[in-house]
Design an enzyme around this catalytic site. Structure first.
Site, PDB file in Angstrom:
ATOM      1  N   SER A   1       0.851  -1.181   0.000  1.00  0.00           N
ATOM      2  CA  SER A   1       0.000   0.000   0.000  1.00  0.00           C
ATOM      3  C   SER A   1       0.887   1.231   0.000  1.00  0.00           C
ATOM      4  CB  SER A   1      -0.909   0.019   1.236  1.00  0.00           C
ATOM      5  OG  SER A   1      -1.763   1.149   1.207  1.00  0.00           O
ATOM      6  N   GLU A   2       0.543   2.226  -0.837  1.00  0.00           N
ATOM      7  CA  GLU A   2       1.469   3.347  -1.027  1.00  0.00           C
ATOM      8  C   GLU A   2       1.642   4.229   0.199  1.00  0.00           C
ATOM      9  OE1 GLU A   2      -1.925   5.455  -3.647  1.00  0.00           O
ATOM     10  OE2 GLU A   2      -1.311   3.380  -3.537  1.00  0.00           O
ATOM     11  N   ASN A   3       0.809   4.043   1.223  1.00  0.00           N
ATOM     12  CA  ASN A   3       1.030   4.801   2.454  1.00  0.00           C
ATOM     13  C   ASN A   3       2.130   4.196   3.317  1.00  0.00           C
ATOM     14  OD1 ASN A   3      -0.956   2.692   2.884  1.00  0.00           O
ATOM     15  ND2 ASN A   3      -1.228   3.506   4.942  1.00  0.00           N
ATOM     16  N   GLY A   4       2.729   3.073   2.867  1.00  0.00           N
ATOM     17  CA  GLY A   4       3.905   2.541   3.541  1.00  0.00           C
ATOM     18  C   GLY A   4       3.716   1.219   4.248  1.00  0.00           C
TER      19      GLY A   4
ATOM     20  N   SER B   1       8.123   3.934  -0.055  1.00  0.00           N
ATOM     21  CA  SER B   1       7.015   3.326  -0.769  1.00  0.00           C
ATOM     22  C   SER B   1       7.023   3.702  -2.247  1.00  0.00           C
ATOM     23  CB  SER B   1       5.689   3.748  -0.125  1.00  0.00           C
ATOM     24  OG  SER B   1       4.598   3.196  -0.832  1.00  0.00           O
TER      25      SER B   1
END
Length: 217
Positions: free
Chosen positions: A45-48, A87
């Site tokens: 997930s791109e939020n890390g 990320s």
């Protein structure tokens, strides 16, 4: 005809052993619930987060563990957490094998519009811009038509674009389609859906070759 879970279940069949997969907001987040248990997949997930699991059961949520859509998630053993810079280094460095996104519109040449409806408040394009610019394998999860019954698979997108010529495959509530050579190619029909229904719901050029099988979920 499929519901949102049915779309996610069909897309889960595209996920292969050892894949690193980014799940976008909406229907794509459901895919983690349906991946085969005999393969190992890392959801990013791109939020890390790397190593997302299925959604938590009611009462077992941890408000500190969320995906990019701010939904509570679970993590698998060995999962890791990191900052946005790391990320997006993964994403821009093409270390993600498969990207699954939602969309408002897809054009027959593979253009995607999934971030803004003019006149409505929006925070920005977000990570979708990086995902569609960097990923080489993009599957879109979407409804075939909007609430007015108008096609969302178009000759040309009418909404602001997120990416150009990047979509490879689409799974809708009606069908599975490849996007290649500037047109849509029908691969599978949703259970109980006829080719004629799919053709009527598709504004863009739709190629139908041979016998089109029903999806198996």
């Amino acid at each position: 005809m499929l519901d949102k879970n049915g779309i996610a279940k069909r897309i889960a069949k595209e996920v292969q052993d050892g894949y690193y997969v980014n799940l976008g907001i909406g229907i794509p987040t459901l895919v983690a619930n349906f991946v085969r248990e005999d393969i190992e997949v890392e959801f990013q997930s791109e939020n890390g987060v790397l190593g997302m699991g299925p959604f938590p059961f009611e009462g077992e949520e941890d408000a500190d563990i969320i995906n990019a859509g701010k939904q509570t998630i679970t993590t698998l053993p060995g999962a890791s957490f990191f900052d946005s810079a790391t990320s997006f280094s993964m994403i821009r460095g093409q270390h993600v094998d498969l990207t699954i996104l939602g969309a408002m519109e897809v054009a027959e040449n593979g253009d995607i519009a999934n971030w803004k409806i003019p006149g409505k408040m929006v925070k920005g394009m977000g990570g979708a811009m990086d995902l569609v610019a960097s990923a080489e394998n993009i599957i879109v999860a979407m409804m075939h038509t909007n609430k007015r019954g108008e096609s969302k698979l178009l000759k040309q997108c009418s909404l602001p674009l997120t990416g150009v010529g990047c979509v490879k495959k689409i799974v809708t509530n009606l069908a599975v389609l490849d996007v290649k050579d500037g047109v849509f190619h029908l691969l599978e029909r949703a259970p109980g859906v006829s080719i004629e229904e799919i053709q009527k719901a598709t504004e863009g050029t739709l190629i139908v070759e041979g016998e089109i099988p029903e999806m198996t979920l």
